[in-house]
Design a protein around this motif. Structure first.
Motif, PDB file in Angstrom:
ATOM      1  N   GLY A   1       0.975  -0.878  -0.154  1.00  0.00           N
ATOM      2  CA  GLY A   1      -0.002  -0.046  -0.048  1.00  0.00           C
ATOM      3  C   GLY A   1       0.891   1.216   0.036  1.00  0.00           C
ATOM      4  N   PHE A   2       0.482   2.143   0.644  1.00  0.00           N
ATOM      5  CA  PHE A   2       0.987   3.607   0.676  1.00  0.00           C
ATOM      6  C   PHE A   2       2.123   3.134   1.654  1.00  0.00           C
ATOM      7  N   ILE A   3       3.462   3.273   1.358  1.00  0.00           N
ATOM      8  CA  ILE A   3       4.472   3.115   2.168  1.00  0.00           C
ATOM      9  C   ILE A   3       5.225   4.182   2.783  1.00  0.00           C
ATOM     10  N   LEU A   4       5.185   4.277   4.152  1.00  0.00           N
ATOM     11  CA  LEU A   4       5.616   5.357   4.847  1.00  0.00           C
ATOM     12  C   LEU A   4       6.635   4.546   5.801  1.00  0.00           C
ATOM     13  N   GLY A   5       7.543   5.590   6.760  1.00  0.00           N
ATOM     14  CA  GLY A   5       8.417   5.011   7.643  1.00  0.00           C
ATOM     15  C   GLY A   5       9.725   5.669   7.363  1.00  0.00           C
TER      16      GLY A   5
ATOM     17  N   ILE B   1      -2.515  10.947  10.253  1.00  0.00           N
ATOM     18  CA  ILE B   1      -1.125  11.193  10.188  1.00  0.00           C
ATOM     19  C   ILE B   1      -0.661  12.365  10.975  1.00  0.00           C
ATOM     20  N   SER B   2      -1.364  13.507  10.704  1.00  0.00           N
ATOM     21  CA  SER B   2      -1.207  14.856  11.371  1.00  0.00           C
ATOM     22  C   SER B   2      -1.264  14.809  12.924  1.00  0.00           C
ATOM     23  N   ASN B   3      -2.419  13.948  13.399  1.00  0.00           N
ATOM     24  CA  ASN B   3      -2.601  14.043  14.590  1.00  0.00           C
ATOM     25  C   ASN B   3      -1.684  13.252  15.337  1.00  0.00           C
ATOM     26  N   VAL B   4      -1.051  12.233  14.952  1.00  0.00           N
ATOM     27  CA  VAL B   4      -0.061  11.751  15.404  1.00  0.00           C
ATOM     28  C   VAL B   4       1.123  12.567  16.109  1.00  0.00           C
ATOM     29  N   ILE B   5       1.465  13.453  14.941  1.00  0.00           N
ATOM     30  CA  ILE B   5       2.529  14.432  15.312  1.00  0.00           C
ATOM     31  C   ILE B   5       2.113  15.654  16.167  1.00  0.00           C
ATOM     32  N   ARG B   6       0.741  16.097  15.675  1.00  0.00           N
ATOM     33  CA  ARG B   6       0.197  17.324  16.871  1.00  0.00           C
ATOM     34  C   ARG B   6       0.345  16.914  18.208  1.00  0.00           C
TER      35      ARG B   6
ATOM     36  N   GLU C   1       1.088   4.409  14.971  1.00  0.00           N
ATOM     37  CA  GLU C   1       1.889   5.759  15.371  1.00  0.00           C
ATOM     38  C   GLU C   1       3.467   5.498  15.533  1.00  0.00           C
ATOM     39  N   LYS C   2       3.754   4.137  15.487  1.00  0.00           N
ATOM     40  CA  LYS C   2       5.622   4.024  15.314  1.00  0.00           C
ATOM     41  C   LYS C   2       5.917   4.487  14.130  1.00  0.00           C
ATOM     42  N   THR C   3       5.292   4.028  13.045  1.00  0.00           N
ATOM     43  CA  THR C   3       5.559   4.364  11.481  1.00  0.00           C
ATOM     44  C   THR C   3       5.850   5.884  11.548  1.00  0.00           C
ATOM     45  N   ILE C   4       4.664   6.528  11.951  1.00  0.00           N
ATOM     46  CA  ILE C   4       4.568   7.944  11.510  1.00  0.00           C
ATOM     47  C   ILE C   4       5.587   8.575  12.443  1.00  0.00           C
ATOM     48  N   THR C   5       5.724   8.141  13.775  1.00  0.00           N
ATOM     49  CA  THR C   5       6.700   8.857  14.488  1.00  0.00           C
ATOM     50  C   THR C   5       8.128   8.540  14.225  1.00  0.00           C
ATOM     51  N   ASP C   6       8.578   7.479  13.808  1.00  0.00           N
ATOM     52  CA  ASP C   6       9.982   7.155  13.370  1.00  0.00           C
ATOM     53  C   ASP C   6      10.167   8.025  12.007  1.00  0.00           C
ATOM     54  N   HIS C   7       9.246   8.142  11.132  1.00  0.00           N
ATOM     55  CA  HIS C   7       9.341   8.601   9.862  1.00  0.00           C
ATOM     56  C   HIS C   7       9.565  10.186  10.169  1.00  0.00           C
TER      57      HIS C   7
END
Length: 354
Positions: free
Chosen positions: A196-200, A269-274, A333-339
């Motif tokens: 899918g949409f690859i992040l990290g 995605i935004s909410n994890v960082i905000r 959450e780990k994917t977004i935070t680590d990225h």
């Protein structure tokens, strides 16, 4: 059933890529000998991160030069390999001037070149191909044509073309071509990963990956007035790399594998960082679809793309990859935070964390 000799080298094509770098790293960390291909061996800066990874790993790395559009280009790198992991393919969704030349032909010709080399290399037993979820579904609105809005490995993209959604079209045509070539011989088998949409986090400081570019835009304020609605099938780059290796080494691995873990949108995605760093200008609301459609050409996408993709939700079934490859997935959450952390520490977005 295909058993791979773990003492033989493993070829990973396009080794400097966002995903391929993680595949190379995980193989090296497990002690394998990895052959990888790059377009220009004289440009060491592009693959220095791979050399640094090799120094800290148990494995060994050999670098070869190869070009997707040159016949027999992968032959030397493939000699002696029983497992080939083919990831190299162009990935662009905006700024495309000639879709056939920039996307479709390189994807098709690259697939042919690698698989024809596999035909000519007696040692090859298995090829793992990086396809995409977009070879299963072209536009989000296509879900209404699927069984109860759920798509899986049986689904094929039937709506993309050179003029509309050329990247999904290129991945669909390349995967179909791979299956055709595989079916015409019986020495090696083909296993496909459809991420899918690859992040990290990225292992290099490059920002020319579409996934990385989108994250930089999101955290840098490009969408601070609002983000487009609609879910994405998100998966961690480290999980996708792991899936490729499992697909290569598990003797019974078979068929296509939808590699996606989380059904989330840009606001998620935004909410994890905000929550962690409220100083970042990330979006807090959805932009109205009519407005996004109006400004779409200035954002590098077509109005038809917005019409067919924004605001649609879907459900994917990833039960097969969990069963066939025994996959489990990193948390969203780990994917977004680590990225996010990697982008800040590499200086690709400003550090506003204090």
């Amino acid at each position: 059933m295909t058993t791979i000799d773990r003492n033989k080298p493993i070829l990973v094509t396009g080794g400097t890529g966002y995903l391929a770098s993680w595949i190379v790293k995980q193989l090296l960390d497990q002690g394998f000998h990895v052959n990888t291909t790059i377009r220009n061996k004289s440009n060491q800066q592009k693959y220095q991160h791979l050399l640094n990874i090799e120094k800290e790993s148990k494995g060994t790395l050999s670098i070869y030069e190869a070009d997707l559009l040159l016949d027999h280009s992968f032959q030397e790198a493939m000699n002696g390999c029983e497992l080939v992991i083919h990831t190299a393919s162009p990935f662009k969704i905006s700024g495309i001037k000639n879709a056939d030349k920039e996307l479709v032909q390189p994807a098709l010709q690259g697939t042919r070149n690698v698989l024809f080399s596999a035909n000519d290399t007696n040692s090859v037993k298995r090829v793992v191909l990086t396809s995409s979820i977009v070879a299963m579904i072209g536009d989000a609105c296509d879900v209404k044509e699927l069984n109860n809005g759920v798509f899986n490995e049986k689904s094929w993209n039937t709506t993309s073309s050179v003029s509309h959604q050329p990247y999904p079209y290129s991945k669909t045509m390349a995967e179909k071509e791979a299956w055709k070539i595989a079916e015409k011989q019986n020495r090696w088998d083909l296993v496909v990963i459809n991420p899918g949409f690859i992040l990290g986090p990225s292992l290099s400081q490059r920002s020319d990956s579409t996934s990385i570019e989108l994250m930089i835009q999101l955290f840098s304020g490009k969408f601070k007035t609002g983000a487009p609605a609609g879910d994405h099938a998100i998966v961690d780059v480290r999980d996708v790399a792991h899936a490729h290796i499992l697909a290569g080494l598990i003797a019974t691995a078979n068929g296509r594998h939808l590699a996606a873990a989380h059904q989330k949108d840009f606001l998620s995605i935004s909410n994890v960082i905000r929550k962690q760093y409220p100083n970042y200008p990330v979006p807090q609301k959805y932009v109205p679809k009519w407005l996004f459609q109006l400004i779409a050409p200035f954002m590098g996408v077509s109005r038809k793309y917005v019409k067919c993709n924004v605001g649609y939700d879907f459900v994917f079934d990833n039960s097969y990859i969990k069963k066939d490859l025994k996959m489990s997935f990193i948390s969203f959450e780990k994917t977004i935070t680590d990225h996010f952390t990697q982008l800040v520490e590499d200086g690709l977005i400003p550090d506003l964390r204090s």
